[in-house]
Design an enzyme around this catalytic site. Structure first.
Site, PDB file in Angstrom:
ATOM      1  N   TYR A 197      -6.357 -12.926  -7.693  1.00  0.00           N
ATOM      2  CA  TYR A 197      -6.246 -13.948  -6.636  1.00  0.00           C
ATOM      3  C   TYR A 197      -6.948 -15.222  -7.106  1.00  0.00           C
ATOM      4  O   TYR A 197      -8.008 -15.159  -7.736  1.00  0.00           O
ATOM      5  CB  TYR A 197      -6.912 -13.463  -5.347  1.00  0.00           C
ATOM      6  CG  TYR A 197      -6.158 -12.348  -4.661  1.00  0.00           C
ATOM      7  CD1 TYR A 197      -4.941 -12.589  -4.021  1.00  0.00           C
ATOM      8  CD2 TYR A 197      -6.668 -11.048  -4.642  1.00  0.00           C
ATOM      9  CE1 TYR A 197      -4.250 -11.568  -3.389  1.00  0.00           C
ATOM     10  CE2 TYR A 197      -5.985 -10.014  -4.014  1.00  0.00           C
ATOM     11  CZ  TYR A 197      -4.770 -10.289  -3.383  1.00  0.00           C
ATOM     12  OH  TYR A 197      -4.096  -9.276  -2.759  1.00  0.00           O
ATOM     13  N   ILE A 231       4.403  -8.158 -11.596  1.00  0.00           N
ATOM     14  CA  ILE A 231       4.320  -8.230 -13.053  1.00  0.00           C
ATOM     15  C   ILE A 231       4.352  -6.814 -13.610  1.00  0.00           C
ATOM     16  O   ILE A 231       3.622  -5.933 -13.126  1.00  0.00           O
ATOM     17  CB  ILE A 231       3.041  -8.978 -13.488  1.00  0.00           C
ATOM     18  CG1 ILE A 231       3.021 -10.377 -12.844  1.00  0.00           C
ATOM     19  CG2 ILE A 231       2.987  -9.096 -15.016  1.00  0.00           C
ATOM     20  CD1 ILE A 231       1.746 -11.152 -13.082  1.00  0.00           C
ATOM     21  N   PHE A 242      16.740  -0.986   3.887  1.00  0.00           N
ATOM     22  CA  PHE A 242      16.931   0.404   3.480  1.00  0.00           C
ATOM     23  C   PHE A 242      16.649   1.319   4.651  1.00  0.00           C
ATOM     24  O   PHE A 242      15.923   0.968   5.575  1.00  0.00           O
ATOM     25  CB  PHE A 242      16.016   0.732   2.303  1.00  0.00           C
ATOM     26  CG  PHE A 242      16.377  -0.033   1.056  1.00  0.00           C
ATOM     27  CD1 PHE A 242      17.324   0.459   0.174  1.00  0.00           C
ATOM     28  CD2 PHE A 242      15.786  -1.262   0.782  1.00  0.00           C
ATOM     29  CE1 PHE A 242      17.679  -0.245  -0.965  1.00  0.00           C
ATOM     30  CE2 PHE A 242      16.139  -1.984  -0.357  1.00  0.00           C
ATOM     31  CZ  PHE A 242      17.086  -1.469  -1.228  1.00  0.00           C
ATOM     32  N   HIS A 300       3.125  -4.826 -15.734  1.00  0.00           N
ATOM     33  CA  HIS A 300       1.955  -4.666 -16.591  1.00  0.00           C
ATOM     34  C   HIS A 300       0.839  -4.111 -15.700  1.00  0.00           C
ATOM     35  O   HIS A 300       0.804  -4.400 -14.510  1.00  0.00           O
ATOM     36  CB  HIS A 300       1.534  -6.029 -17.158  1.00  0.00           C
ATOM     37  CG  HIS A 300       0.284  -5.963 -17.996  1.00  0.00           C
ATOM     38  ND1 HIS A 300       0.290  -5.449 -19.275  1.00  0.00           N
ATOM     39  CD2 HIS A 300      -1.000  -6.336 -17.727  1.00  0.00           C
ATOM     40  CE1 HIS A 300      -0.947  -5.519 -19.766  1.00  0.00           C
ATOM     41  NE2 HIS A 300      -1.741  -6.045 -18.850  1.00  0.00           N
ATOM     42  N   LYS A 331      18.260  -6.441   0.690  1.00  0.00           N
ATOM     43  CA  LYS A 331      18.927  -5.602   1.683  1.00  0.00           C
ATOM     44  C   LYS A 331      17.913  -4.731   2.383  1.00  0.00           C
ATOM     45  O   LYS A 331      16.779  -4.582   1.919  1.00  0.00           O
ATOM     46  CB  LYS A 331      20.049  -4.768   1.048  1.00  0.00           C
ATOM     47  CG  LYS A 331      19.627  -3.986  -0.173  1.00  0.00           C
ATOM     48  CD  LYS A 331      20.839  -3.283  -0.808  1.00  0.00           C
ATOM     49  CE  LYS A 331      20.421  -2.622  -2.100  1.00  0.00           C
ATOM     50  NZ  LYS A 331      21.463  -2.363  -3.047  1.00  0.00           N
ATOM     51  N   GLU A 370       7.513 -13.457  -4.197  1.00  0.00           N
ATOM     52  CA  GLU A 370       6.555 -12.415  -4.549  1.00  0.00           C
ATOM     53  C   GLU A 370       6.886 -11.852  -5.914  1.00  0.00           C
ATOM     54  O   GLU A 370       8.000 -11.382  -6.141  1.00  0.00           O
ATOM     55  CB  GLU A 370       6.597 -11.291  -3.504  1.00  0.00           C
ATOM     56  CG  GLU A 370       6.314 -11.797  -2.103  1.00  0.00           C
ATOM     57  CD  GLU A 370       5.966 -10.676  -1.145  1.00  0.00           C
ATOM     58  OE1 GLU A 370       5.568  -9.588  -1.607  1.00  0.00           O
ATOM     59  OE2 GLU A 370       6.106 -10.895   0.063  1.00  0.00           O
ATOM     60  N   THR A 373       2.526  -7.198  -5.321  1.00  0.00           N
ATOM     61  CA  THR A 373       3.294  -8.436  -5.510  1.00  0.00           C
ATOM     62  C   THR A 373       2.388  -9.632  -5.283  1.00  0.00           C
ATOM     63  O   THR A 373       1.753  -9.747  -4.241  1.00  0.00           O
ATOM     64  CB  THR A 373       4.485  -8.517  -4.531  1.00  0.00           C
ATOM     65  OG1 THR A 373       3.996  -8.413  -3.192  1.00  0.00           O
ATOM     66  CG2 THR A 373       5.510  -7.440  -4.807  1.00  0.00           C
ATOM     67  N   LYS A 432       0.837  -1.205   0.000  1.00  0.00           N
ATOM     68  CA  LYS A 432       0.000   0.000   0.000  1.00  0.00           C
ATOM     69  C   LYS A 432       0.866   1.247   0.000  1.00  0.00           C
ATOM     70  O   LYS A 432       0.670   2.146  -0.796  1.00  0.00           O
ATOM     71  CB  LYS A 432      -0.930   0.010   1.220  1.00  0.00           C
ATOM     72  CG  LYS A 432      -2.179  -0.818   0.985  1.00  0.00           C
ATOM     73  CD  LYS A 432      -3.356  -0.309   1.813  1.00  0.00           C
ATOM     74  CE  LYS A 432      -4.517  -1.280   1.719  1.00  0.00           C
ATOM     75  NZ  LYS A 432      -4.399  -2.410   2.669  1.00  0.00           N
TER      76      LYS A 432
HETATM   77  P1  ADP Z   1      -0.944  -9.300  -1.042  1.00  0.00           P
HETATM   78  O1  ADP Z   1      -0.376  -8.984   0.277  1.00  0.00           O
HETATM   79  O2  ADP Z   1      -2.221 -10.087  -0.969  1.00  0.00           O
HETATM   80  O3  ADP Z   1       0.085  -9.943  -1.937  1.00  0.00           O
HETATM   81  P2  ADP Z   1      -0.633  -6.879  -2.672  1.00  0.00           P
HETATM   82  O4  ADP Z   1      -1.025  -5.497  -2.267  1.00  0.00           O
HETATM   83  O5  ADP Z   1       0.840  -7.186  -2.779  1.00  0.00           O
HETATM   84  O6  ADP Z   1      -1.357  -7.879  -1.669  1.00  0.00           O
HETATM   85  O7  ADP Z   1      -1.335  -7.142  -4.058  1.00  0.00           O
HETATM   86  C1  ADP Z   1      -1.096  -8.330  -4.748  1.00  0.00           C
HETATM   87  C2  ADP Z   1      -2.257  -8.698  -5.639  1.00  0.00           C
HETATM   88  O8  ADP Z   1      -2.510  -7.641  -6.561  1.00  0.00           O
HETATM   89  C3  ADP Z   1      -1.952  -9.902  -6.494  1.00  0.00           C
HETATM   90  O9  ADP Z   1      -2.260 -11.105  -5.831  1.00  0.00           O
HETATM   91  C4  ADP Z   1      -2.847  -9.664  -7.714  1.00  0.00           C
HETATM   92  O10 ADP Z   1      -4.124 -10.257  -7.515  1.00  0.00           O
HETATM   93  C5  ADP Z   1      -2.978  -8.151  -7.778  1.00  0.00           C
HETATM   94  N1  ADP Z   1      -2.179  -7.480  -8.814  1.00  0.00           N
HETATM   95  C6  ADP Z   1      -2.663  -6.517  -9.657  1.00  0.00           C
HETATM   96  N2  ADP Z   1      -1.720  -6.071 -10.493  1.00  0.00           N
HETATM   97  C7  ADP Z   1      -0.575  -6.750 -10.201  1.00  0.00           C
HETATM   98  C8  ADP Z   1       0.755  -6.725 -10.768  1.00  0.00           C
HETATM   99  N3  ADP Z   1       1.091  -5.910 -11.784  1.00  0.00           N
HETATM  100  N4  ADP Z   1       1.674  -7.575 -10.238  1.00  0.00           N
HETATM  101  C9  ADP Z   1       1.344  -8.392  -9.212  1.00  0.00           C
HETATM  102  N5  ADP Z   1       0.105  -8.453  -8.645  1.00  0.00           N
HETATM  103  C10 ADP Z   1      -0.861  -7.648  -9.124  1.00  0.00           C
HETATM  104 MG    MG Z   2       2.028  -8.924  -2.162  1.00  0.00          MG
END
Ligand code: ADP
Ligand code: MG
Length: 155
Positions: free
Chosen positions: A91, A82, A109, A84, A107, A79, A27, A21
């Protein structure tokens, strides 16, 4: 690393929203089963490669393999970010990846800003390294092409 390129897939599970956030970099997490399968010669750190959600397009990715502080660093996590922009979360969908190369060790920061800057430079590094011919070939690997699609295309 002898095990690279390393292909794997698994459904996307909930992580702990750790930092994403604040960082603005999402990720996707793999289930423990996938993480436990990682060969021992792939150390923790930041990697790059290709990724595909479901039967979708293959995109560039950066990923961190690290120890999850939530479990007192006893559990490894993988983790994948992507490179894109997706319209929706994915999920529960199957994420297929190939880990192609290593960027740097993990590392810590001094500030969130430094961490964000490092992630952005990892994304740039991944983006440019994946342009090489050898790496581009992996994008077209049959691992990313489901059998039914291959048959439909007459191959
Ligand atoms: P979490 O703690 O559940 O991993 P994140 O805030 O890291 O929460 O968000 C990860 C989720 O966001 C992924 O599981 C996927 O469903 C969604 N997501 C949307 N765009 C992307 C992207 N470009 N790369 C990875 N995950 C993405
Ligand atoms: Mg994540």
């Amino acid at each position: 690393m002898k095990s690279l390129p390393y292909f794997c897939r698994g459904e996307v599970v909930k992580g702990f929203g750790r930092g994403s956030k604040e960082l603005g970099i999402r990720t996707a997490n793999f289930p423990d089963r996938v993480v436990e399968h990682l060969p021992a010669d792939i150390p923790t750190g930041i990697y790059y490669g290709w990724a595909c959600v479901g039967h979708g397009e293959v995109h560039k990715m950066v990923m961190s393999i690290g120890w999850n502080p939530f479990y007192k660093n006893e559990k490894k996590s993988m983790e994948t970010h992507i490179i894109h922009t997706f319209k929706e979360d994915f999920y529960g969908e199957v994420l297929s990846i190939v880990i192609v190369g290593y960027i740097r060790p993990e590392k810590s920061f001094n500030s969130i800003d430094e961490l964000i800057a490092a992630i952005h430079s990892d994304i740039e590094e991944a983006t440019s390294r994946l342009e090489s011919d050898d790496h581009r070939k992996l994008k077209d690997d049959s691992f990313f092409t489901p059998l039914d699609r291959t048959i439909m295309n007459g191959h």
